[in-house]
Write a protein that holds these residues in place. Structure first.
Motif, PDB file in Angstrom:
ATOM      1  N   GLU A   1     -13.161  -0.468  -3.947  1.00  0.00           N
ATOM      2  CA  GLU A   1     -13.040   0.931  -3.539  1.00  0.00           C
ATOM      3  C   GLU A   1     -13.939   1.176  -2.339  1.00  0.00           C
ATOM      4  OE1 GLU A   1     -13.088   5.394  -5.548  1.00  0.00           O
ATOM      5  OE2 GLU A   1     -13.460   3.627  -6.799  1.00  0.00           O
TER       6      GLU A   1
ATOM      7  N   PHE B   1      -9.758   4.301   0.658  1.00  0.00           N
ATOM      8  CA  PHE B   1      -8.934   3.128   0.348  1.00  0.00           C
ATOM      9  C   PHE B   1      -9.363   2.517  -0.983  1.00  0.00           C
ATOM     10  CE2 PHE B   1      -7.197  -1.174   1.012  1.00  0.00           C
ATOM     11  CZ  PHE B   1      -5.937  -0.845   1.484  1.00  0.00           C
TER      12      PHE B   1
ATOM     13  N   ALA C   1      -2.480  -1.292  -3.249  1.00  0.00           N
ATOM     14  CA  ALA C   1      -3.531  -0.424  -2.738  1.00  0.00           C
ATOM     15  C   ALA C   1      -3.017   0.989  -2.492  1.00  0.00           C
ATOM     16  CB  ALA C   1      -4.090  -1.000  -1.431  1.00  0.00           C
TER      17      ALA C   1
ATOM     18  N   VAL D   1      -8.152  -0.725  -3.807  1.00  0.00           N
ATOM     19  CA  VAL D   1      -7.322  -1.884  -4.114  1.00  0.00           C
ATOM     20  C   VAL D   1      -7.358  -2.108  -5.623  1.00  0.00           C
ATOM     21  CG1 VAL D   1      -6.958  -4.351  -3.727  1.00  0.00           C
ATOM     22  CG2 VAL D   1      -7.853  -2.915  -1.876  1.00  0.00           C
TER      23      VAL D   1
ATOM     24  N   ALA E   1      -2.231  -7.785  -3.940  1.00  0.00           N
ATOM     25  CA  ALA E   1      -2.931  -6.521  -4.143  1.00  0.00           C
ATOM     26  C   ALA E   1      -1.989  -5.335  -4.023  1.00  0.00           C
ATOM     27  CB  ALA E   1      -4.045  -6.386  -3.114  1.00  0.00           C
TER      28      ALA E   1
ATOM     29  N   THR F   1       0.835  -1.199   0.000  1.00  0.00           N
ATOM     30  CA  THR F   1       0.000   0.000   0.000  1.00  0.00           C
ATOM     31  C   THR F   1       0.867   1.244   0.000  1.00  0.00           C
ATOM     32  OG1 THR F   1      -1.708  -1.161   1.268  1.00  0.00           O
ATOM     33  CG2 THR F   1      -1.817   1.241   1.249  1.00  0.00           C
TER      34      THR F   1
END
Length: 123
Positions: free
Chosen positions: A33, A37, A49, A39, A47, A9
């Protein structure tokens, strides 16, 4: 026992600062979504993000500390397209033997690498 990467992330002061860049300019597909946040990527894969975080302010002061790597099937064509869209590149596409690699900056200064693996198994 650790099994591998689940995801990564990039945190921002405001998700909106980065979302349009990754979704609209780079062309990543949104998987999920939620407020603050997002992804990206296909289900069942690690993932990537973006999120809003209360402890993050402004541009990244140390952008080389970590880099996100995105796989492409044509790093030279993607680099050309992104440069035409005004994206800043730190390193133009370069042949590193088993892969082509280019490095760019997102709107908050985070470094992103585009990777095109050559034929054969990935490392």
């Amino acid at each position: 026992m650790m099994k591998g990467l689940a995801g990564a992330t990039i945190w921002s002061e405001d998700l909106k600062n980065l979302l349009s860049f990754y979704r609209d300019v780079l062309g990543l597909t949104v998987r999920h979504e939620a407020p603050g946040f997002v992804v990206f990527g296909e289900a069942g894969t690690p993932a990537f993000a973006l999120g809003t975080h209360s402890e993050v302010r402004g541009r990244n002061a140390d952008p080389a500390r970590h880099m996100v790597g995105l796989v492409t099937d044509d790093v030279r064509a993607d680099s050309k397209r992104l440069k035409a869209a005004g994206v800043e590149f730190v390193e133009d596409p370069k042949d590193y033997g088993n892969l082509w690699l280019a490095t760019l900056r997102d709107p908050e200064g985070n470094l992103v690498q585009l990777l095109q693996f050559k034929e054969g198994p990935r490392p």
